[in-house]
Design a protein around this motif. Structure first.
Motif, PDB file in Angstrom:
ATOM      1  N   GLY A   1       1.954  10.503   1.315  1.00  0.00           N
ATOM      2  CA  GLY A   1       0.929  10.373   0.289  1.00  0.00           C
ATOM      3  C   GLY A   1       0.070   9.135   0.425  1.00  0.00           C
ATOM      4  O   GLY A   1      -1.022   9.060  -0.160  1.00  0.00           O
ATOM      5  N   GLU A   2       0.548   8.140   1.181  1.00  0.00           N
ATOM      6  CA  GLU A   2      -0.234   6.917   1.375  1.00  0.00           C
ATOM      7  C   GLU A   2      -1.307   7.136   2.443  1.00  0.00           C
ATOM      8  O   GLU A   2      -1.366   8.175   3.105  1.00  0.00           O
ATOM      9  CB  GLU A   2       0.687   5.758   1.765  1.00  0.00           C
ATOM     10  N   THR A   3      -2.159   6.118   2.613  1.00  0.00           N
ATOM     11  CA  THR A   3      -3.229   6.176   3.616  1.00  0.00           C
ATOM     12  C   THR A   3      -2.913   5.226   4.761  1.00  0.00           C
ATOM     13  O   THR A   3      -2.640   4.042   4.541  1.00  0.00           O
ATOM     14  CB  THR A   3      -4.590   5.798   3.002  1.00  0.00           C
TER      15      THR A   3
ATOM     16  N   HIS B   1       5.545   5.053  11.311  1.00  0.00           N
ATOM     17  CA  HIS B   1       6.677   5.710  10.659  1.00  0.00           C
ATOM     18  C   HIS B   1       6.236   6.178   9.274  1.00  0.00           C
ATOM     19  O   HIS B   1       5.616   5.413   8.526  1.00  0.00           O
ATOM     20  CB  HIS B   1       7.857   4.745  10.519  1.00  0.00           C
ATOM     21  N   VAL B   2       6.538   7.423   8.943  1.00  0.00           N
ATOM     22  CA  VAL B   2       6.203   7.961   7.623  1.00  0.00           C
ATOM     23  C   VAL B   2       7.498   8.416   6.956  1.00  0.00           C
ATOM     24  O   VAL B   2       8.168   9.346   7.429  1.00  0.00           O
ATOM     25  CB  VAL B   2       5.206   9.133   7.723  1.00  0.00           C
ATOM     26  N   LEU B   3       7.850   7.750   5.862  1.00  0.00           N
ATOM     27  CA  LEU B   3       9.081   8.051   5.137  1.00  0.00           C
ATOM     28  C   LEU B   3       8.771   8.929   3.930  1.00  0.00           C
ATOM     29  O   LEU B   3       7.689   8.842   3.339  1.00  0.00           O
ATOM     30  CB  LEU B   3       9.753   6.754   4.688  1.00  0.00           C
ATOM     31  N   GLN B   4       9.724   9.757   3.565  1.00  0.00           N
ATOM     32  CA  GLN B   4       9.528  10.624   2.404  1.00  0.00           C
ATOM     33  C   GLN B   4       9.465   9.772   1.145  1.00  0.00           C
ATOM     34  O   GLN B   4      10.389   9.021   0.833  1.00  0.00           O
ATOM     35  CB  GLN B   4      10.675  11.637   2.299  1.00  0.00           C
ATOM     36  N   GLY B   5       8.325   9.868   0.425  1.00  0.00           N
ATOM     37  CA  GLY B   5       8.150   9.047  -0.764  1.00  0.00           C
ATOM     38  C   GLY B   5       8.783   9.655  -2.005  1.00  0.00           C
ATOM     39  O   GLY B   5       9.190  10.808  -2.015  1.00  0.00           O
TER      40      GLY B   5
END
Length: 212
Positions: free
Chosen positions: A126-128, A208-212
């Motif tokens: 969800g972040e940019t 790295h993209v972590l589940q928010g």
């Protein structure tokens, strides 16, 4: 009795003049000589093994390298070196044919182009994502720089395969800014900034993209 003023350099210098240049730029060496009269001014390059290469004598060019040109502006004998390359680095001398000869030395360093990129990034879904890339020490000349962003092993530019991607590239400063909105877990991976022309180089960073 009338006394003639001997030739002299307009500016006194006890050490080499240091010149830093980017690859592809035009380097200007200034040599201002007053009261030259019947003496000649030559430009000489000193190689790493101390061999001398005669570049110019007065306004005549004595090298087959067409990138060198000499001009006279007032009392300033200006040597121009176009499209500078790393191998052009070294010592250059402005020589005046007095007895003993007058010599002014210039130490030229032409920096190789390099690429600098944002460090490894850790974000949540969800972040940019925001990444920046900069090409250093490169003067593109008349060639329009071409920069692209890729993810993973994909050879298609990122903005062509995913929505929510904004790429802003400044062709004058050779910088590029990538933004990827509404990150998903599958957006994680290696991101590559690639310069396609006038030379080819690239840099990669891990996202790295972590589940928010």
């Amino acid at each position: 009795m009338l006394r003639f003023r001997p030739p002299s350099f307009e500016e006194k210098a006890s050490e080499d003049t240091i010149i830093d240049a980017d690859t592809g730029s035009t380097v200007i060496f200034d040599c201002k000589v007053t009261a030259l009269r019947d003496k000649t001014v030559s430009w000489i390059r000193v190689s790493e093994d101390e061999n001398l290469e005669l570049l110019t004598v007065d306004l005549d060019t004595h090298t087959s390298d067409f990138r060198y040109r000499v001009d006279l502006a007032g009392e300033n004998w200006k040597l121009a070196l176009a499209d500078a390359k790393v191998q052009d680095s070294g010592v250059y001398c402005c020589h005046v044919s007095t007895h003993p000869p007058m010599l002014r030395r210039y130490q030229l360093t032409v920096h190789p182009p390099s690429i600098k990129m944002s460090k490894e990034a850790f974000l949540e879904t969800g972040e940019t994502l925001s990444l920046k890339c900069a090409i250093l020490h490169l003067h593109p000349g008349d060639v329009v720089p071409e920069m692209h962003w890729y993810r993973g092993n994909n050879t298609t530019s990122l903005d062509e395969i995913r929505g929510g991607v904004l790429i802003e590239t400044d062709q004058l400063t050779l910088t590029s800014h990538l933004q990827v909105a509404r990150l998903k877990v599958e957006d994680a991976g290696n991101y590559t900034c690639s310069l396609e022309s006038p030379v080819q180089m690239k840099a990669t960073t891990r996202v790295h993209v972590l589940q928010g």
